[in-house]
Design a protein around this motif. Structure first.
Motif, short mmCIF file in Angstrom:
data_model
loop_
_atom_site.label_atom_id
_atom_site.label_comp_id
_atom_site.label_asym_id
_atom_site.label_seq_id
_atom_site.Cartn_x
_atom_site.Cartn_y
_atom_site.Cartn_z
N TRP A 15 0.83 -1.33 -0.02
CA TRP A 15 0.09 0.08 -0.06
C TRP A 15 1.10 1.24 -0.06
O TRP A 15 0.59 2.18 -0.85
CB TRP A 15 -1.00 -0.05 1.20
N LEU A 44 -4.96 3.00 3.90
CA LEU A 44 -4.91 1.63 3.86
C LEU A 44 -3.71 1.04 4.36
O LEU A 44 -3.82 -0.13 5.05
CB LEU A 44 -5.24 1.19 2.80
N ASN A 47 -4.00 1.17 8.01
CA ASN A 47 -4.95 0.08 8.48
C ASN A 47 -4.30 -1.44 8.41
O ASN A 47 -4.75 -2.04 9.42
CB ASN A 47 -6.33 -0.03 7.63
N SER A 48 -3.74 -1.61 7.66
CA SER A 48 -2.68 -2.82 7.57
C SER A 48 -1.85 -2.81 8.76
O SER A 48 -1.54 -4.25 9.51
CB SER A 48 -2.00 -2.99 6.42
N TYR A 65 -12.13 -1.30 10.75
CA TYR A 65 -12.23 -1.23 9.46
C TYR A 65 -12.94 0.11 8.89
O TYR A 65 -13.07 0.17 7.82
CB TYR A 65 -12.99 -2.45 9.05
N ARG A 68 -10.66 1.84 6.49
CA ARG A 68 -10.82 1.18 5.38
C ARG A 68 -11.75 1.75 4.45
O ARG A 68 -11.81 1.86 3.58
CB ARG A 68 -10.87 -0.38 5.34
#
Length: 91
Positions: A15, A44, A47-48, A65, A68
């Motif tokens: 990402w 993103l 978020n990962s 989430y 996301r």
């Protein structure tokens, strides 16, 4: 099990690589579409990273989430904004 955090880290790296790709195009062209894409891919990636650090298998952790969701909504807005600008520019 260490496989999930390692895969989340690899996804975060992908990402971020995509974000840098679009950031380079934004610097060259100053087109807002590329800036929005770079921001969304950075979100993103974050978020990962959070998913790698937290136990996301717990159903009560659905709130991570939301980032996301906002990232994908930002991508949709960027596409809409680009198409709207083209329509007004050519008319």
């Amino acid at each position: 099990m260490m496989l999930k955090p390692m895969l989340n880290g690899a996804v975060a790296m992908a990402w971020l690589a995509s974000a840098l790709f679009f950031l380079r195009f934004w610097v060259q062209s100053k087109d807002r579409l590329f800036a929005f894409f770079a921001l969304a891919f950075t979100m993103l990636a974050g978020n990962s990273v959070v998913a790698a650090l937290l136990d996301v298998d717990d159903e009560r952790r659905h709130y991570i989430y939301v980032v996301r969701l906002f990232a994908f909504l930002l991508i949709l807005y960027a596409i809409w904004d680009k198409n709207r600008a083209n329509r007004h520019g050519s008319g």
